[in-house]
Every structure is written in C-alpha cells, then in structure tokens.
Design a protein around this motif. Structure first.
Motif, PDB file in Angstrom:
ATOM      1  N   PHE A   1       0.916  -1.096   0.229  1.00 46.87           N
ATOM      2  CA  PHE A   1      -0.122  -0.083   0.077  1.00 46.87           C
ATOM      3  C   PHE A   1       0.811   1.336  -0.127  1.00 46.87           C
ATOM      4  O   PHE A   1       0.691   2.292   0.542  1.00 46.87           O
ATOM      5  N   ASP A   2       1.896   1.112  -0.587  1.00 49.37           N
ATOM      6  CA  ASP A   2       2.903   2.337  -0.782  1.00 49.37           C
ATOM      7  C   ASP A   2       2.722   3.138  -2.203  1.00 49.37           C
ATOM      8  O   ASP A   2       1.677   2.550  -2.806  1.00 49.37           O
ATOM      9  N   LEU A   3       3.151   4.423  -2.259  1.00 46.66           N
ATOM     10  CA  LEU A   3       2.656   5.128  -3.346  1.00 46.66           C
ATOM     11  C   LEU A   3       3.748   4.756  -4.463  1.00 46.66           C
ATOM     12  O   LEU A   3       4.855   4.703  -4.225  1.00 46.66           O
ATOM     13  N   ASP A   4       3.283   4.998  -5.681  1.00 42.36           N
ATOM     14  CA  ASP A   4       4.255   4.902  -6.795  1.00 42.36           C
ATOM     15  C   ASP A   4       4.749   6.252  -7.288  1.00 42.36           C
ATOM     16  O   ASP A   4       4.402   7.229  -6.685  1.00 42.36           O
ATOM     17  N   ASP A   5       5.405   6.382  -8.143  1.00 45.53           N
ATOM     18  CA  ASP A   5       6.416   7.550  -8.719  1.00 45.53           C
ATOM     19  C   ASP A   5       5.249   8.484  -9.117  1.00 45.53           C
ATOM     20  O   ASP A   5       5.406   9.867  -9.023  1.00 45.53           O
ATOM     21  N   GLU A   6       4.163   8.104  -9.634  1.00 42.83           N
ATOM     22  CA  GLU A   6       3.164   9.235 -10.335  1.00 42.83           C
ATOM     23  C   GLU A   6       2.638   9.786  -9.151  1.00 42.83           C
ATOM     24  O   GLU A   6       2.256  11.182  -9.033  1.00 42.83           O
ATOM     25  N   HIS A   7       2.262   9.078  -8.056  1.00 45.13           N
ATOM     26  CA  HIS A   7       1.582   9.646  -6.852  1.00 45.13           C
ATOM     27  C   HIS A   7       2.495  10.458  -6.172  1.00 45.13           C
ATOM     28  O   HIS A   7       1.983  11.761  -5.639  1.00 45.13           O
ATOM     29  N   ARG A   8       3.835  10.346  -6.210  1.00 45.27           N
ATOM     30  CA  ARG A   8       4.692  11.199  -5.274  1.00 45.27           C
ATOM     31  C   ARG A   8       4.819  12.448  -6.185  1.00 45.27           C
ATOM     32  O   ARG A   8       5.133  13.432  -5.590  1.00 45.27           O
ATOM     33  N   GLU A   9       4.831  12.245  -7.578  1.00 43.89           N
ATOM     34  CA  GLU A   9       4.891  13.551  -8.166  1.00 43.89           C
ATOM     35  C   GLU A   9       3.760  14.407  -8.204  1.00 43.89           C
ATOM     36  O   GLU A   9       3.645  15.600  -7.856  1.00 43.89           O
ATOM     37  N   LEU A  10       2.621  13.922  -7.981  1.00 45.47           N
ATOM     38  CA  LEU A  10       1.354  14.324  -7.823  1.00 45.47           C
ATOM     39  C   LEU A  10       1.467  15.108  -6.258  1.00 45.47           C
ATOM     40  O   LEU A  10       1.074  16.318  -6.120  1.00 45.47           O
ATOM     41  N   ALA A  11       2.006  14.570  -5.139  1.00 43.02           N
ATOM     42  CA  ALA A  11       2.032  15.085  -3.872  1.00 43.02           C
ATOM     43  C   ALA A  11       2.950  16.224  -4.043  1.00 43.02           C
ATOM     44  O   ALA A  11       2.810  17.346  -3.367  1.00 43.02           O
ATOM     45  N   GLY A  12       4.048  16.180  -4.786  1.00 49.40           N
ATOM     46  CA  GLY A  12       5.177  17.157  -4.576  1.00 49.40           C
ATOM     47  C   GLY A  12       4.194  18.400  -5.486  1.00 49.40           C
ATOM     48  O   GLY A  12       4.478  19.696  -4.914  1.00 49.40           O
ATOM     49  N   ALA A  13       3.547  18.472  -6.421  1.00 50.87           N
ATOM     50  CA  ALA A  13       3.081  19.291  -7.058  1.00 50.87           C
ATOM     51  C   ALA A  13       2.009  19.985  -6.043  1.00 50.87           C
ATOM     52  O   ALA A  13       1.787  21.250  -6.208  1.00 50.87           O
ATOM     53  N   ALA A  14       1.050  18.983  -5.498  1.00 52.43           N
ATOM     54  CA  ALA A  14      -0.145  19.490  -4.610  1.00 52.43           C
ATOM     55  C   ALA A  14       0.873  20.270  -3.484  1.00 52.43           C
ATOM     56  O   ALA A  14       0.236  21.404  -3.099  1.00 52.43           O
ATOM     57  N   ALA A  15       1.842  19.943  -2.925  1.00 52.27           N
ATOM     58  CA  ALA A  15       2.311  20.511  -1.681  1.00 52.27           C
ATOM     59  C   ALA A  15       2.900  22.115  -2.219  1.00 52.27           C
ATOM     60  O   ALA A  15       2.646  23.019  -1.474  1.00 52.27           O
ATOM     61  N   GLU A  16       3.431  22.026  -3.424  1.00 54.84           N
ATOM     62  CA  GLU A  16       3.853  23.226  -4.066  1.00 54.84           C
ATOM     63  C   GLU A  16       2.785  24.357  -3.984  1.00 54.84           C
ATOM     64  O   GLU A  16       2.880  25.497  -3.565  1.00 54.84           O
ATOM     65  N   PHE A  17       1.615  23.957  -4.565  1.00 54.08           N
ATOM     66  CA  PHE A  17       0.530  24.549  -4.610  1.00 54.08           C
ATOM     67  C   PHE A  17       0.003  25.138  -3.593  1.00 54.08           C
ATOM     68  O   PHE A  17      -0.332  26.475  -3.259  1.00 54.08           O
ATOM     69  N   LEU A  18      -0.430  24.196  -2.577  1.00 51.95           N
ATOM     70  CA  LEU A  18      -1.084  24.451  -1.241  1.00 51.95           C
ATOM     71  C   LEU A  18      -0.294  25.420  -0.316  1.00 51.95           C
ATOM     72  O   LEU A  18      -0.708  26.244   0.019  1.00 51.95           O
ATOM     73  N   SER A  19       0.970  25.131  -0.437  1.00 51.73           N
ATOM     74  CA  SER A  19       1.997  25.844   0.593  1.00 51.73           C
ATOM     75  C   SER A  19       2.238  27.220  -0.031  1.00 51.73           C
ATOM     76  O   SER A  19       2.398  28.230   0.844  1.00 51.73           O
ATOM     77  N   ALA A  20       1.663  27.707  -1.306  1.00 54.38           N
ATOM     78  CA  ALA A  20       1.792  28.848  -1.670  1.00 54.38           C
ATOM     79  C   ALA A  20       0.640  29.750  -1.195  1.00 54.38           C
ATOM     80  O   ALA A  20       0.531  31.172  -1.295  1.00 54.38           O
ATOM     81  N   PHE A  21      -0.348  29.049  -0.664  1.00 55.12           N
ATOM     82  CA  PHE A  21      -1.541  29.965  -0.153  1.00 55.12           C
ATOM     83  C   PHE A  21      -1.742  29.504   1.411  1.00 55.12           C
ATOM     84  O   PHE A  21      -1.968  30.463   2.060  1.00 55.12           O
ATOM     85  N   ALA A  22      -1.645  28.397   1.944  1.00 54.12           N
ATOM     86  CA  ALA A  22      -2.186  27.756   3.229  1.00 54.12           C
ATOM     87  C   ALA A  22      -0.900  27.678   3.870  1.00 54.12           C
ATOM     88  O   ALA A  22       0.217  27.522   3.621  1.00 54.12           O
ATOM     89  N   SER A  23      -1.041  27.973   5.115  1.00 56.88           N
ATOM     90  CA  SER A  23       0.156  27.687   6.349  1.00 56.88           C
ATOM     91  C   SER A  23      -0.489  27.897   7.563  1.00 56.88           C
ATOM     92  O   SER A  23      -1.617  28.283   7.786  1.00 56.88           O
ATOM     93  N   PRO A  24       0.288  27.464   8.600  1.00 57.67           N
ATOM     94  CA  PRO A  24      -0.202  27.755   9.953  1.00 57.67           C
ATOM     95  C   PRO A  24      -0.565  29.345  10.125  1.00 57.67           C
ATOM     96  O   PRO A  24      -1.251  29.597  10.951  1.00 57.67           O
ATOM     97  N   ALA A  25       0.727  29.988   9.541  1.00 60.38           N
ATOM     98  CA  ALA A  25       0.083  31.623   9.701  1.00 60.38           C
ATOM     99  C   ALA A  25      -1.041  31.872   9.106  1.00 60.38           C
ATOM    100  O   ALA A  25      -1.796  32.824   9.899  1.00 60.38           O
ATOM    101  N   ALA A  26      -1.376  31.289   7.834  1.00 55.58           N
ATOM    102  CA  ALA A  26      -2.790  31.804   7.556  1.00 55.58           C
ATOM    103  C   ALA A  26      -3.805  31.248   8.267  1.00 55.58           C
ATOM    104  O   ALA A  26      -4.970  31.907   8.641  1.00 55.58           O
ATOM    105  N   ALA A  27      -3.760  30.065   8.845  1.00 58.15           N
ATOM    106  CA  ALA A  27      -4.937  29.557   9.689  1.00 58.15           C
ATOM    107  C   ALA A  27      -4.899  30.444  11.206  1.00 58.15           C
ATOM    108  O   ALA A  27      -5.811  30.632  11.657  1.00 58.15           O
ATOM    109  N   ARG A  28      -3.603  30.777  11.472  1.00 67.80           N
ATOM    110  CA  ARG A  28      -3.693  31.874  12.709  1.00 67.80           C
ATOM    111  C   ARG A  28      -4.558  33.222  12.230  1.00 67.80           C
ATOM    112  O   ARG A  28      -5.124  33.754  13.063  1.00 67.80           O
TER     113      ARG A  28
END
Length: 321
Positions: free
Chosen positions: A3-30
């Motif tokens: 039940f581990d992720l493959d390379d395609e899923h890891r690439e998706l995770a990296g792209a999503a992390a880059e997008f989300l971190s540009a908007f959301a953060s603990p500072a934004a939640a605060r």
C-alpha cells in the motif's frame, strides 16, 4: 499487498504541496483565527487548480489521487476541506448539471449530517442532506459556529426549499460518507506527520541540562510512539483510498479504521509535540495549538472515533463469523 505510493503519486504529492503551500500555512490559519481572515486557499483556488475536483467523473481521477492531495492539504492546514468535494462528487454522480457546477465552481457545496455542525458550511450556497431516506438538495441559512479551527468553516444550517435528487439514497449516502472519511483521514495524516516533524526538529536543537532534549529517553520514546502511529495511519489511509477505487467490499472496514486511527493519531501527535516544546508549546504564539485545534474538530467529524472503532469491531467480527 503493497500500500505504498508509486512515482506518479509522489509527483502529484510534490505538485500539490507546492501549490497548497503557496496559499495555506499555519500563519494563514492563525490569521483566520485571530483576525477573521479568509480561509486559504479557498474554494475558488482549489477548484481552479483541479485538485478539489479530481474525483468528479469527467476528471478521470481516483480517490487515491485525491487522498494524496489531501495529505498535503493537512500538512499546511488548508481550507476548505477536500472532504466536502469528495462527498459531493459521489452524491451528485448522476446529476450532470450540478456535478458540472461543482467542477467549475459555480456551486459551493456542503453536506449536512444529522449530528453536529456542518463542515465547510461557511461560504457554501448549496447543501446536500438525507431526508426520509432521500437525497435532497437546496439552499440554506448558515449560523457560524465559534471557530475552534476556522479552516473547517463549521456552521449550523437551516435548509430552505429542497429538491429530491435520489428517492432511495441510503447506499449512495453511505458510500459518500466512507469516501469522505477516507479523505478526512488523509488530511489528518498530513497534519500529524507535519506536527511530528516540528517536534523532532525542536528535540534536535533545544538543550536542557547541557544536552539536547532529544537525547533523553522520555522525549525520544514519546516521539517514536507518535511516529509509529503516523506510519500505521499511513497504511490505513492508502488501503482505504485503494479500496474506494478498486475493492468496494473492503471500503467499509478500511474507511472506518482510517477514520478512527486518524482521530486518535492527530490528537496524540499534537499533544505530544506541545509537551515536547515545554512552556513555549503552550503559548498562543507557537503553531502547535493550531494542529491541536484541527485534531479536536476532526475527531468528531463524520462520527467520532468511538463510533468508528465500534464499526471496525462489528465489521471485523462479522467477517470472522
């Protein structure tokens, strides 16, 4: 089974992390908590990115792909929740017009459960609910709850005039709830993994009595215990997401197990990291309490952990019998 992720899923995770971190953060939640700032990234940006609507049938995505994105959303306390999009995609799967509205952002959908406040009610204009066994849809009036975690957009909803979408919707509703539980657990996984990283990093730099606090067994054991729980949760989340796509017969048990484990793991992780940080961990200025707030809210979404563990036991005993 792996039940581990493959390379395609890891690439998706990296792209999503880059997008989300540009908007959301603990500072934004605060900022949302202290000043009433808008929750980020917000519905419009999530829809525009395509991540929120991965499981809309025309998008051709999978629950596992959405879970990969949801993990990254949990790490940065992003809002609104991908759970609402996931449930709506299931419930509206045979309603082409409303599904198109969900996909293009012209409909802001939230799902009403029988107990507790409604997730992502704030900012929603269309509500889905079960009434007398039927799936109904309509507008509603929202009374915002005092925010524990403002990124969850909790509110009490009074439905207006509704339209029946599916007369006998019990099975459909249950499937949507289980997919929602899976995505909620994925968000919890991301939050728990991130808060654990904060604890480990602090233990490697903070000194007490001339030594790094991470060298003390009491601190090491607390963090290792959380690490084990996080990795167990990771396996459960990927199992549940895989089951939603490939093995619907396994989904009831997998989704309940993931929901239960996520509720307890995130809460334990947040409390442990607050303790590891000592005095500063209890302060308003530190980010730890923002993850603790997320844990306290998520524990009761889509049923609490006690109900989920009870469901796991009943389903497991039923399989044995």
């Amino acid at each position: 089974m792996n039940f581990d992720l493959d390379d395609e899923h890891r690439e998706l995770a990296g792209a999503a992390a880059e997008f989300l971190s540009a908007f959301a953060s603990p500072a934004a939640a605060r900022a949302a908590l202290e000043d009433g700032a808008a929750v980020r990234p917000g519905r419009a940006e999530l829809v525009k990115s395509g991540y929120a609507t991965i499981t809309v049938p025309e998008s051709g995505g999978s629950v596992l792909q959405l879970a990969v994105v949801a993990e990254q959303a949990g790490r940065v306390l992003a809002g609104p929740s991908l759970v609402s999009f996931a449930r709506a995609a299931v419930l509206l799967e045979n309603d082409a017009d409303r599904l198109a509205g969900l996909a293009d952002g012209s409909l802001a959908v939230a799902v009403i459960d029988d107990d507790g406040p409604v997730l992502d009610a704030i900012g929603a204009d269309t509500f889905l609910a079960m009434r007398d066994g039927a799936l109904v849809c309509g507008p509603g009036t929202v009374a915002a709850r005092e925010p524990i975690d403002p990124t969850r957009g909790l509110g009490d909803v009074t439905l207006g005039e509704t339209t029946v979408l599916v007369p006998d919707a019990a099975e459909l509703w249950q499937r949507g709830e289980r997919v929602g539980r899976t995505i909620l657990a994925a968000e919890g996984l991301g939050a728990a993994a991130r808060v654990l990283e904060l604890g480990v990093a602090y233990a490697k730099q903070r000194q007490a009595f001339g030594r790094l606090i991470g060298s003390y067994q009491a601190v090491k054991h607390m963090l290792v215990d959380v690490y084990v729980e996080v990795e167990q949760l990771r396996s459960l989340v990927w199992w549940a997401a895989w089951a939603a796509d490939r093995a619907p017969g396994e989904l009831p048990l997998a989704a309940a197990a993931a929901k239960a484990a996520a509720a307890t793991t995130l809460e334990h992780a947040a409390e442990t990291v607050i303790q590891v940080h000592g005095g500063i961990g209890f302060t308003w200025e530190h980010d730890a309490h923002l993850y603790w707030r997320r844990a306290k809210v998520d524990r009761f979404l889509l049923g609490d952990d006690v109900a989920a563990f009870d469901e796991v036991a009943r389903l497991a005993m039923g399989e044995v019998a």
